[in-house]
Design an enzyme around this catalytic site. Sequence first.
Site, short mmCIF file in Angstrom:
data_model
loop_
_atom_site.label_atom_id
_atom_site.label_comp_id
_atom_site.label_asym_id
_atom_site.label_seq_id
_atom_site.Cartn_x
_atom_site.Cartn_y
_atom_site.Cartn_z
N ASP A 48 0.85 -1.18 0.00
CA ASP A 48 0.00 0.00 0.00
C ASP A 48 0.90 1.24 0.00
OD1 ASP A 48 -2.40 1.57 0.35
OD2 ASP A 48 -1.83 1.77 2.46
N ASP B 276 -0.17 5.12 0.86
CA ASP B 276 -0.40 6.09 1.93
C ASP B 276 -0.53 5.39 3.28
OD1 ASP B 276 -0.56 7.54 -0.36
OD2 ASP B 276 -2.65 8.14 -0.14
#
Length: 357
Positions: free
Chosen positions: A8, A10
């Site tokens: 991922d 953020d």
Amino acid sequence: MTPILFIDRDGTLIEEPSDFQIDAYEKLRFVPQVIPALLKLRDAGYQFVIVTNQDGLGSDSYPRASFDGPNELMLQIFESQGITFRDVLIDCSWPQDNAPTRKPGIGLMTAYLQDRSIDWARSGMVGDRITDLQFADNLNIRGFQLRTAQFGGQWDWPGIAHALADAPRTAVVQRDTKETKIRVELDLDRAADAHISTGLPFFDHMLEQIGKHGGFALDIQAEGDLHIDEHHTIEDTGLALGQALREALGDKRGIGRYGFTLPMDETLASAALDFSGRPYFVFEGEFKRERVGDMPTELVPHFFRSLCDASGLNLNLQVRGDNDHHKVEACFKALARALRPALARQGTALPSTKGAL
């Protein structure tokens, strides 16, 4: 095969701001220890793929131009430190769209699911949200939730790198045929007393030498048609042990690869080996007795040949002496002592110019 770490963006690679949008350069801050962790994983053979949900990217509230600049700078900084990403996969939908491409959906994974070069057993997913763990479950890979103030989690980047790059090298092999039932368990990174039961006490004693002098935990339980003869039990034990060694070693990254000359009273045994992936066995030695204990001496080289065939091992074994008991035992001990440096981790590099073993 190559393991992939899906990551991922953020909250995982870079800190997530309170408004959940990194749409300005001043918002770009890296998560602690992410760069050294990724370097360690890179050296362990991992490739990296970013998979990120960016709510409404390209809309008036989140223009693409606001995203592209900080994202490109992030990638440039990683690249300057030796970290590159195989792919950057972005879903731009809103949560209410329930798009199959939005995590935890795996709609963006079609090409990867068709790629047979990926080592899915070693692959993983790192993210800061439960949806990232669900994404990992949908891919049937290991998931790590990074510890954050916003969403909890229990992992940090050094721990993730350790769990993946320094994973225990273990294997469990169950080999069942009409003649034998054999179970082999081993852990190359743990020293422990060997537990061996094949129905052949002398053979048990020889196998114990492999675990003891090889410096790893070894458990072998075998049931065979000993009422006929010892051949199937000894041969299949060699095959099962060889298969377990191959599985536990994985891609062999970081091993010593090569490895011993061992004296035992008047006997001298020499074992030169290479985990090359190309099985080959050469034996030089003679036995005067038909049996040592309950083990036919003709099956001694046969055991080692079976071990080489199943493990992908190149082994040259030589023995000379007067006492056949000493010679057989010296062969097993020499193999074990050669295994110890060959199996030892000595970094993260692959000991081959070909890039594969």
